[in-house]
Design an enzyme around this catalytic site. Structure first.
Site, PDB file in Angstrom:
ATOM      1  CD  GLN A  77      -2.983  -1.027   0.136  1.00 18.72           C
ATOM      2  OE1 GLN A  77      -3.368   0.069  -0.254  1.00 18.72           O
ATOM      3  NE2 GLN A  77      -3.465  -2.175  -0.357  1.00 18.72           N
ATOM      4  CG  ASP A  83       2.098   6.559  -8.395  1.00 19.33           C
ATOM      5  OD1 ASP A  83       2.276   7.704  -8.857  1.00 19.33           O
ATOM      6  OD2 ASP A  83       1.783   5.592  -9.111  1.00 19.33           O
ATOM      7  NE  ARG A  86      -2.885   4.350  -6.310  1.00 19.30           N
ATOM      8  CZ  ARG A  86      -3.270   4.391  -5.033  1.00 19.30           C
ATOM      9  NH1 ARG A  86      -2.741   5.297  -4.213  1.00 19.30           N
ATOM     10  NH2 ARG A  86      -4.190   3.550  -4.586  1.00 19.30           N
ATOM     11  N   GLY A 110     -12.560  -1.811  -3.634  1.00 16.23           N
ATOM     12  CA  GLY A 110     -11.151  -2.154  -3.460  1.00 16.23           C
ATOM     13  C   GLY A 110     -10.435  -1.046  -2.729  1.00 16.23           C
ATOM     14  CD  GLU A 132      -8.810  -4.144   0.516  1.00 14.19           C
ATOM     15  OE1 GLU A 132      -8.057  -5.129   0.372  1.00 14.19           O
ATOM     16  OE2 GLU A 132      -9.039  -3.318  -0.394  1.00 14.19           O
ATOM     17  CD  GLU A 161     -16.981  -9.149  -7.288  1.00  9.64           C
ATOM     18  OE1 GLU A 161     -16.374  -8.742  -8.304  1.00  9.64           O
ATOM     19  OE2 GLU A 161     -16.501  -9.056  -6.137  1.00  9.64           O
ATOM     20  CD  GLU A 176      -5.069   2.246  -8.240  1.00 12.82           C
ATOM     21  OE1 GLU A 176      -5.389   1.351  -9.060  1.00 12.82           O
ATOM     22  OE2 GLU A 176      -4.038   2.213  -7.569  1.00 12.82           O
ATOM     23  CD  GLU A 185      -3.629  -5.926 -10.104  1.00 11.71           C
ATOM     24  OE1 GLU A 185      -4.555  -5.327  -9.512  1.00 11.71           O
ATOM     25  OE2 GLU A 185      -2.428  -5.724  -9.850  1.00 11.71           O
ATOM     26  CG  HIS A 353       1.998   2.035  -8.668  1.00 11.55           C
ATOM     27  ND1 HIS A 353       1.022   3.008  -8.695  1.00 11.55           N
ATOM     28  CD2 HIS A 353       1.344   0.856  -8.692  1.00 11.55           C
ATOM     29  CE1 HIS A 353      -0.170   2.430  -8.729  1.00 11.55           C
ATOM     30  NE2 HIS A 353       0.003   1.130  -8.727  1.00 11.55           N
TER      31      HIS A 353
END
Length: 420
Positions: A77, A83, A86, A110, A132, A161, A176, A185, A353
């Protein structure tokens, strides 16, 4: 998003090839050991991310070991939180558009450390749900509490989900979700699940659209070094063959060919992370694919059909290609952003990154094709496609065809790399 500061990095700075921490290795070993006792760890052919997140415990364990586990570590993290490009893009997209967030219900898909949720709360959101899947949720909850935002931000450890929110209960989705070369991913599937199940009509998604870019790059020296490493590996094998026969009276020559395939695959058929300079582009880039998160289907987001490109560069001068992406934060048609923001991962914008992905081109297939056709094309033209790998919906193959003759029906050079 602006240029991140950097102090003279090498041409290709590989940040992501470091060994995992001992704790991460142990966690993966425990998970994989548990998987060994489970019969159902193979991803169903053609299955999407939702099938993983709602599938058998063994399938979920495999996905956690292969994908999620590293995101549960603060060091990972921290890499994203440092970054600058970002962070500025997401911060500005939220904080410069407070009027879009004030009084709204926001879902952070996420959430990781919870940074986007914290900014959404500071921008005036009425309620923020930080979703998360990993144990990072515990750290996110601590951060939220430390910043005095527990009355606004609710951290839930869950897959989106299986989050179980009411239909049309969310005003804004922030996430993100972007991986290497945008799609790696396959987290975009989860954002689209949230869109289809939780977002109100007219609700907003941040970012709302993205695009992929492709260009030839002048990396002849790096490409030749890859070829030399392959040759060195085969020279080492030849010495190994002699030693096995001399010392152990065992003939291993039958394994030479498959070993060579392994060497070529490792050195020449894997996408490589790089931090490129803009002056290393051998031609202006082309945008070959874009996606609108309000309109796209999961099937459209799963990959890229063969898309054409053309560069004013003779084919025999192509040593490598590079790919990257950008994302746009524009609000929704019903509630457009006051100030639109762009997150650009191109070489021109400095370090992120994500870097750029480099795909080295072996010279032999191009040379042979040009000799067979009797000409070297003055332009480099062809198609590029991205498709999910068989047995792993989070990883991709990048397939390129290169034209050697002007006749569309003429044979083409086919190249493929793994985005793993």
């Amino acid at each position: 998003a602006g240029r991140a500061g950097r102090a003279g990095p090498p041409t290709l700075r590989r940040l992501h090839e470091r060994a995992p921490t001992a704790a991460l290795r142990r966690a993966r070993q425990r998970t994989m050991a548990a998987m060994d006792t489970q019969p159902d760890t193979q991803q169903p052919e053609g299955a999407g991310v939702e099938a993983l997140m709602t599938g058998s415990p063994a399938l979920q364990a495999a996905d956690y070991a292969n994908y999620f586990s590293s995101y549960a570590y603060i060091y990972h993290q921290k890499q994203m939180l440092t970054d600058g490009a970002r962070m500025r893009a997401y911060r500005d997209a939220i904080m410069f558009n407070k009027k879009c967030f004030e009084g709204k219900v926001v879902l952070d898909v996420g959430a990781g450390s919870g940074i986007l949720s914290i900014w959404a709360a500071k921008a005036g959101a009425k309620k923020v749900i930080a979703c998360e899947f990993t144990a990072m949720a515990d750290h996110a909850k601590r951060l939220v509490e430390a910043n005095g935002l527990s009355d606004v931000v609710e951290v839930r450890r869950s897959a989106v989900e299986t989050l179980g929110l009411e239909k049309d209960s969310v005003d804004i989705i922030v996430s993100e979700w972007m991986g290497y070369f945008l799609l790696r991913e396959s987290m975009l599937d989860s954002v689209l699940h949230a869109r289809d199940n939780y977002l109100k009509p007219g609700g907003a998604i941040y970012p709302n659209r993205a695009a992929l870019y492709w260009a030839p790059v002048a990396l002849q020296g790096e490409r030749d070094a890859k070829l030399a490493e392959t040759a060195e590996g085969m020279a080492d094998w030849d010495a190994f063959e002699d030693e096995m026969m001399r010392e152990h009276d065992v003939d291993v020559r039958c394994l030479r060919a498959p070993y060579e395939v392994e060497q070529v695959d490792y050195h020449m058929k894997q996408a490589a992370w790089a931090e490129l300079r803009d002056d290393q582009l051998a031609a202006p880039p082309c945008r070959f694919w874009s996606i609108d998160l309000y309109a796209c289907t999961k099937a459209e987001a799963a990959g890229v059909a063969a898309s054409p490109f053309q560069f004013p560069l003779p084919l025999d001068r192509v040593a490598a290609f590079a790919g990257w992406f950008d994302c746009h934060f524009e609000g929704s048609p019903a509630d457009p952003a006051v100030e639109a923001v762009v997150l650009d991962t191109s070489p021109a914008e400095g370090y992120t990154h994500w870097g750029q992905q480099v795909f080295y081109v072996p010279p032999a297939p191009l040379r042979d094709a040009c000799e067979a056709s009797g000409r070297v094309p003055f332009a480099t033209a062809g198609t590029i496609a991205l498709k999910r790998q068989k047995g792993s919906v989070r990883l991709y193959d990048v397939d390129v065809t290169l034209n050697v003759a002007e006749d569309p029906a003429a044979p083409k050079v086919a190249l493929s790399w793994e985005l793993s």
